[in-house]
Write a protein that holds these residues in place. Structure first.
Motif, PDB file in Angstrom:
ATOM      1  N   GLY A 125       0.809  -1.207   0.000  1.00  0.00           N
ATOM      2  CA  GLY A 125       0.000   0.000   0.000  1.00  0.00           C
ATOM      3  C   GLY A 125       0.843   1.258   0.000  1.00  0.00           C
ATOM      4  N   GLN A 126       1.948   1.238   0.747  1.00  0.00           N
ATOM      5  CA  GLN A 126       2.844   2.405   0.764  1.00  0.00           C
ATOM      6  C   GLN A 126       3.505   2.612  -0.597  1.00  0.00           C
ATOM      7  OE1 GLN A 126       5.254   1.114   4.100  1.00  0.00           O
ATOM      8  NE2 GLN A 126       4.364   2.675   5.443  1.00  0.00           N
ATOM      9  N   ASP A 183      -3.539  -6.034  -1.089  1.00  0.00           N
ATOM     10  CA  ASP A 183      -4.390  -6.802  -0.195  1.00  0.00           C
ATOM     11  C   ASP A 183      -5.742  -6.114  -0.070  1.00  0.00           C
ATOM     12  OD1 ASP A 183      -2.327  -8.563   0.267  1.00  0.00           O
ATOM     13  OD2 ASP A 183      -1.669  -7.575   2.123  1.00  0.00           O
ATOM     14  N   VAL A 184      -6.774  -6.916   0.150  1.00  0.00           N
ATOM     15  CA  VAL A 184      -8.121  -6.378   0.292  1.00  0.00           C
ATOM     16  C   VAL A 184      -8.176  -5.336   1.405  1.00  0.00           C
ATOM     17  CG1 VAL A 184     -10.510  -6.960   0.876  1.00  0.00           C
ATOM     18  CG2 VAL A 184      -9.201  -8.451  -0.639  1.00  0.00           C
ATOM     19  N   PRO A 215     -18.907  -9.989  -6.802  1.00  0.00           N
ATOM     20  CA  PRO A 215     -19.426  -9.598  -5.485  1.00  0.00           C
ATOM     21  C   PRO A 215     -18.560  -8.496  -4.897  1.00  0.00           C
ATOM     22  CG  PRO A 215     -18.304 -11.720  -5.363  1.00  0.00           C
ATOM     23  CD  PRO A 215     -18.434 -11.376  -6.823  1.00  0.00           C
ATOM     24  N   SER A 216     -19.181  -7.522  -4.287  1.00  0.00           N
ATOM     25  CA  SER A 216     -18.463  -6.346  -3.814  1.00  0.00           C
ATOM     26  C   SER A 216     -17.503  -6.668  -2.693  1.00  0.00           C
ATOM     27  CB  SER A 216     -19.454  -5.278  -3.349  1.00  0.00           C
ATOM     28  OG  SER A 216     -18.760  -4.135  -2.887  1.00  0.00           O
ATOM     29  N   LEU A 217     -16.283  -6.149  -2.826  1.00  0.00           N
ATOM     30  CA  LEU A 217     -15.305  -6.243  -1.751  1.00  0.00           C
ATOM     31  C   LEU A 217     -15.263  -4.952  -0.953  1.00  0.00           C
ATOM     32  CD1 LEU A 217     -12.376  -7.963  -3.679  1.00  0.00           C
ATOM     33  CD2 LEU A 217     -14.027  -9.029  -2.147  1.00  0.00           C
ATOM     34  N   LEU A 218     -16.108  -4.008  -1.376  1.00  0.00           N
ATOM     35  CA  LEU A 218     -16.149  -2.718  -0.719  1.00  0.00           C
ATOM     36  C   LEU A 218     -17.578  -2.470  -0.252  1.00  0.00           C
ATOM     37  CD1 LEU A 218     -14.191  -0.852  -3.472  1.00  0.00           C
ATOM     38  CD2 LEU A 218     -13.317  -1.314  -1.199  1.00  0.00           C
ATOM     39  N   HIS A 219     -17.732  -1.934   0.929  1.00  0.00           N
ATOM     40  CA  HIS A 219     -19.066  -1.618   1.421  1.00  0.00           C
ATOM     41  C   HIS A 219     -19.396  -0.202   0.976  1.00  0.00           C
ATOM     42  CE1 HIS A 219     -19.145  -5.258   3.767  1.00  0.00           C
ATOM     43  NE2 HIS A 219     -17.959  -4.946   4.271  1.00  0.00           N
TER      44      HIS A 219
END
Length: 271
Positions: free
Chosen positions: A164-165, A192-193, A265-269
């Motif tokens: 992420g960095q 990563d999720v 399917p959504s991995l984000l709400h």
């Protein structure tokens, strides 16, 4: 700038009937075969808005991204920057290269492993001779803060940073020249999720804060839903559906778009 104002001004980028066709020879007789990687795409990119480009692997979306940033020459159609055809001289290409920048899919391979974060972010400014040496270093510090990295990250090399960095460093580098449009090619697929939503939300915040135009490319229509104002759905090099994100995703008109929605399917709400 208000959304209404951004919609009436001249788009930063316009693609008109853009085509990229490759000729190959296949089979025992080496028959001529034309691959239409991009076939008649028209889309506008305005400041303060994100165009999401979605499709399965091989749909032509990455080729389209490469054309937008000048890494691939189109074989037909027009690419306009602020209403004018993109120039072919070195000076014109350099100006266009400052205005339109790219965030690549995998920061691990896109960042020079031997350079520090400071030098990675400063490098585009060095190439374009932007300001003084002190100005460039000051801007690096400001960009680190803007993308949510501590000042201590400046002296780290990519291997010392998390995934992420590293992607935040790549985003900071893409912002170094104060671009008008950023093209993000699958910028979260290698993450990563747990950090994917953080990077997406950072891009949304940057778009709003800096009034950027953005082209966001993904195979995941739910990720595109989270970030986009407008959506272009591609398959086989063609646009099968495009329009405002809410309209395309709420009332899809093609079986292909509906299949993408069912398969992801959504991995984000999101709300």
């Amino acid at each position: 700038m208000s959304t209404a104002a951004s919609q009436v001004e001249t788009p930063v980028l316009e693609l008109k009937d853009l085509r990229v066709h490759f000729t190959t020879r296949t089979g025992a007789l080496f028959r001529r075969n034309v691959v239409k990687a991009v076939d008649g795409i028209s889309v506008s990119v305005r400041k303060g808005r994100t165009v999401g480009v979605v499709g399965e692997s091989g749909s032509g979306k990455t080729t389209l991204a490469n054309v937008i940033v000048g890494l691939q020459e189109p074989t037909g159609g027009e690419l306009l920057y602020r209403g004018q055809r993109v120039g072919t001289t070195p000076a014109a290409h350099k100006e266009f290269g400052k205005a339109i920048t790219m965030i690549f899919q995998n920061a691990s391979t896109a960042l020079n492993p031997r350079m520090t974060t400071h030098d990675i972010i400063r490098d585009p400014m060095d190439v374009h001779a932007m300001g003084s040496t002190a100005d460039r270093s000051k801007r690096v510090r400001g960009l680190l803060d803007l993308v949510g990295l501590p000042g201590s990250a400046a002296e780290a090399v990519p291997a010392q940073l998390s995934g992420g960095q590293r992607q935040r460093v790549a985003i900071a580098r893409a912002l170094a020249l104060k671009p008008e449009v950023i093209v993000a090619d699958e910028p979260t697929s290698a993450l990563d999720v747990s950090v994917r939503a953080q990077v997406l939300n950072l891009l949304i915040d940057l778009k709003e804060e800096l009034d950027l135009g953005m082209v966001f490319i993904s195979h995941d229509i739910q990720t595109v839903r989270h970030i986009s104002d407008d959506i272009l759905v591609m398959t086989g090099g063609k646009a099968v559906e495009q329009g405002p994100a809410a309209e395309v995703l709420t009332n899809p008109t093609t079986d292909y778009t509906r299949s993408l929605l069912r398969a992801a399917p959504s991995l984000l709400h999101t709300t």
